[in-house]
Design a protein around this motif. Structure first.
Motif, short mmCIF file in Angstrom:
data_model
loop_
_atom_site.label_atom_id
_atom_site.label_comp_id
_atom_site.label_asym_id
_atom_site.label_seq_id
_atom_site.Cartn_x
_atom_site.Cartn_y
_atom_site.Cartn_z
N UNK A 16 0.78 -1.23 0.00
CA UNK A 16 0.00 0.00 0.00
C UNK A 16 0.81 1.28 0.00
N UNK A 17 2.12 1.17 -0.07
CA UNK A 17 2.97 2.36 -0.06
C UNK A 17 4.11 2.21 -1.04
N UNK A 18 5.02 3.16 -1.00
CA UNK A 18 6.15 3.13 -1.90
C UNK A 18 7.41 2.62 -1.23
N UNK A 19 8.23 1.96 -2.00
CA UNK A 19 9.53 1.47 -1.50
C UNK A 19 10.47 2.63 -1.21
N UNK A 20 10.51 3.59 -2.11
CA UNK A 20 11.49 4.67 -1.98
C UNK A 20 11.28 5.50 -0.72
N UNK A 21 10.05 5.96 -0.43
CA UNK A 21 9.89 6.71 0.81
C UNK A 21 10.15 5.87 2.06
N UNK A 22 9.82 4.59 1.96
CA UNK A 22 9.94 3.74 3.15
C UNK A 22 11.36 3.19 3.34
N UNK A 23 12.03 2.81 2.24
CA UNK A 23 13.31 2.12 2.35
C UNK A 23 14.47 2.82 1.66
N UNK A 24 14.25 3.97 1.06
CA UNK A 24 15.30 4.62 0.30
C UNK A 24 16.60 4.79 1.08
N UNK A 25 16.51 5.38 2.26
CA UNK A 25 17.72 5.61 3.08
C UNK A 25 18.35 4.30 3.53
N UNK A 26 17.52 3.33 3.87
CA UNK A 26 18.03 2.02 4.29
C UNK A 26 18.80 1.36 3.15
N UNK A 27 18.26 1.44 1.94
CA UNK A 27 18.93 0.84 0.78
C UNK A 27 20.26 1.52 0.51
#
Length: 196
Positions: free
Chosen positions: A173-184
């Motif tokens: 239900x959300x985006x990968x980039x806002x949620x995991x961008x910094x982690x990646x």
């Protein structure tokens, strides 16, 4: 000077391209019919064929336009002198402007017609240019392990594309980039960076 009719024709074509990109992101590129795009754009089915003789021609032009924008935004945001971390951030920010469509390209790339696949490779090549320049400088400065820049880019793309391809698991239900961008970015830099 263009006539009013030529301007209207160009506006309709742009509407179709924008609509197609949105519908492709929602339904999937290969699941979308020309009639779906016509309906979403509020035009007749025949109008789509006035501008694009085949579905492949429409898909190709949508991907070319998207790729050009993605490469331009990454170029504007990235400065190889700012380092690899800045290029990664620029790449994610550019993708984040239409993560859903980019994800469709990642997940459907092998199913797309060859001309579209060639365009997709061109998009990745344009992004890898900035990446390789920044990586080479950081390798020379001893900040990044001495790994061929193409492998560094492929490792980044593989990590990012894995998360995007599995967004239903990682960010339902959300985006990968806002949620995991910094982690990646942090994880990737920990893999390729030289420990001081």
């Amino acid at each position: 000077m263009r006539t009013k009719r030529e301007e209207q024709k160009e506006q309709t074509k742009q509407l179709l391209l924008q609509t197609a990109q949105r519908v492709f992101a929602e339904k999937g590129i290969m699941n979308t019919r020309m009639s779906d795009i016509a309906q979403a754009a509020g035009v007749s089915h025949g109008t789509v064929f006035v501008h694009f003789s085949t579905q492949e021609a429409l898909i190709t032009e949508v991907v070319e336009a998207f790729g050009g924008e993605l490469a331009m935004r990454t170029h504007q945001l990235a400065d190889s002198k700012a380092g690899l971390n800045a290029v990664l951030r620029a790449h994610l920010e550019s993708i984040g402007e239409d993560e859903a469509f980019y994800t469709r390209l990642v997940t459907e790339s092998r199913l797309l017609p060859q001309a579209v696949r060639d365009t997709w490779v061109g998009i990745q090549s344009a992004i890898s240019l900035h990446f390789s320049e920044a990586a080479a400088e950081e390798i020379a400065a001893g900040k990044v392990k001495n790994i061929p820049p193409c492998l560094l880019f492929n490792t980044w793309a593989g990590l990012l594309h894995y998360y995007l391809s599995n967004s239903d698991l990682f960010a339902p239900g959300g985006g990968i980039i806002p949620r995991y961008g910094e982690v990646l970015i942090d994880h990737y830099m920990s893999l390729v960076g030289n420990k001081d």
